[in-house]
Design an enzyme around this catalytic site. Structure first.
Site: not given
Ligand SMILES: O=CCCC(=O)O
Length: 488
Positions: A262, A163, A296, A468
């Site tokens: 995650e 994604n 996510c 992260e």
């Molecule tokens: O889909 C996971 C992370 C998306 C984001 O960094 O906002």
């Protein structure tokens, strides 16, 4: 690839289109290949090296060989290479965005945004690597001194999703490399081209052989198992479903690896009566429909207080109807295709289930064609529906009605997940009560967008382990060592 019609035909720098894996000093063709397709058209883009157990072991060995020299360099030296890498990504943002849209489907402007976002993790950690500070501790024995130093963990492995084909790699690789750890990355089978393109830029920036390895394959299970079971790999980072995270964690248990996970989410998005409604609608739009709902941290359940429910859903539906669905390369398109047929099937299942249990389709509600789904708003959602429990991962906003703050906190927390949550309120007391009461690793208050390199991204409960980004993001890649100096 048909060079007349392929979306990859017009790259400014065609040498960024790599289709072989990167192991140690060179590109590896592999004995098998798999097709990478454009989710907008279903057409094959290219074929890519389909590697397995042996090549994964080679990549781990290459990383192990690179470890002493990479760990032995100064943080400043490593930071200089990472800074160059960041600059190259930004310079080549147009090509990287084209590659991303071709294989992932998101609109070109969103891809460009992700390239810049992804590169920002490399920039951030190029600097943050210089601040991996130790400690001195006042000794309880006058003849001794207690010191704490932090050292690179060793070889790290990363398994990344489709994604966010660049940002989910750089968010892991940035801190690992900055800390002095070589990495083996397994990008998602749907989106290996973005990973290979940034790896090529990493080489141009001066990353030595073996410091960054990209093992491509259609599937991840076999490669993930080798990574998990390896005694050389000291840390595994994974972004993906809780189901797979659980399997990886079990596979890592025998070698007691450090894990950054995650995992899945089920983000509540709460609108209280006292909210600025227009701002809440904008926030819902950004949070729910970003990347076609395939993020996510996307809002999964919208809870709206009774007094503003009807106005909110009308305003939201009007904005949702303005989303333009189409091929991400077409001008003006703001929602591309879903990644594959399985994704569409899940969305259809969630909508059908909700409707069968009393939800009303205010707008959207069906597949347009192929992998394109209408941006959808469902009203009168309830807790018995699948969409209340599972992440839909698509452009569907089920809107639940609630009466009190206490009730909505209970409903919002009634999930095994705890990644992101959002709420809108202008009552300062409520902002603190609800902000502290939501069981999730990240909370957006009066905003639907929370992600940036400077902040700790991660979840609680079954949404993951570790953080992260931010100054915390490098901690998982270093070991703490205590030195006790005697006879001073
Ligand atoms: O889909 C996971 C992370 C998306 C984001 O960094 O906002």
């Amino acid at each position: 690839m048909d060079t007349r019609t392929s979306p990859l035909a017009n790259l400014l720098d065609p040498s960024l289109l790599k289709t072989d894996a990167l192991i140690g000093a060179g590109w590896v063709k592999g004995s098998a290949r798999f097709d990478v397709t454009d989710p907008a058209t279903g057409l094959k883009l290219v074929d890519v090296a389909d590697l397995g157990v042996a090549e994964t072991r080679d990549a781990i060995a290459a990383a192990q060989a690179a470890l002493p020299a990479w760990r032995g360099r100064t943080a400043k030296d490593r930071g200089a290479i990472l800074t160059k890498w960041f600059q190259l990504m930004v310079q080549h943002a147009d090509d990287l965005a084209r590659i991303m849209t071709a294989e992932q489907g998101k609109p070109l402007a969103e891809s460009k945004g992700e390239v810049v976002y992804g590169a920002s993790f490399i920039e951030w950690f190029a600097e943050e690597g210089k601040r991996v500070y130790g400690e001195t501790i006042p000794a309880t024995d006058p003849r001794k001194r207690y010191l704490v130093i932090k050292q690179a963990m060793g070889v790290c492995a990363a398994i990344t999703p489709w994604n966010f084909p660049i940002a989910m790699i750089t968010r892991k690789v940035g801190p690992a490399l900055a800390a002095g750890c070589p990495v083996v990355v397994k990008p998602a089978g749907q989106t290996p081209l973005s990973a290979l393109a940034i790896a090529e830029l990493g080489r141009r920036a001066g990353l030595p052989d073996g410091v960054l390895n990209v093992v491509t394959a259609a599937k991840s299970a076999e490669i993930g198992k080798v990574m998990c079971e390896s005694e050389v790999v000291r840390h595994l980072s994974f972004t993906g479903s809780t189901e797979v995270g659980r399997i990886l964690a079990a596979q890592c248990a025998p070698t007691i690896k450090k894990l950054s996970l995650e995992l899945g989410g089920n983000a509540p998005f709460i609108v209280f009566d006292d909210a600025d409604l227009d701002s809440a609608v904008e926030g819902a739009l950004a949070s729910k429909y970003r990347n076609g709902g395939q993020t996510c941290v996307c809002a999964n359940r919208l809870y709206v207080q009774d007094g503003v429910y009807d106005t909110f859903v009308q305003k939201l539906a009007a904005k949702v109807q303005a989303i333009k669905v189409g091929n991400g390369f077409e001008a003006g398109v703001t929602q591309g295709p879903m990644i594959d047929d399985n994704a569409i099937a899940k969305i259809e299942r969630h909508v059908a289930d909700a409707v069968s249990k009393g939800a009303k389709v205010l707008t959207g509600g069906k597949r347009l064609h192929d992998r394109f789904f209408e941006p959808t708003v469902l009203t009168e959602a309830n807790a018995d529906m699948l969409c209340a429990r599972e992440e839909t991962f698509g452009p569907v906003a089920p809107v639940f009605r609630f009466q009190t703050e206490e009730e909505v906190l209970r409903l919002a927390n009634d999930t095994e997940f705890g990644l992101a949550a959002y709420f809108y309120s202008r009552d300062i007391g409520r902002v603190f009560r609800v902000g502290e009461g939501l069981e999730s690793g990240m909370v957006g208050v009066n905003t639907g967008l929370i992600s940036t390199a400077e902040v700790p991204f991660g979840g609680v409960k079954q949404s993951g382990l570790g953080r992260e980004g931010s100054r915390h993001g490098i901690e998982d890649y270093v070991e703490i060592k205590y030195l006790c100096l005697g006879d001073i």
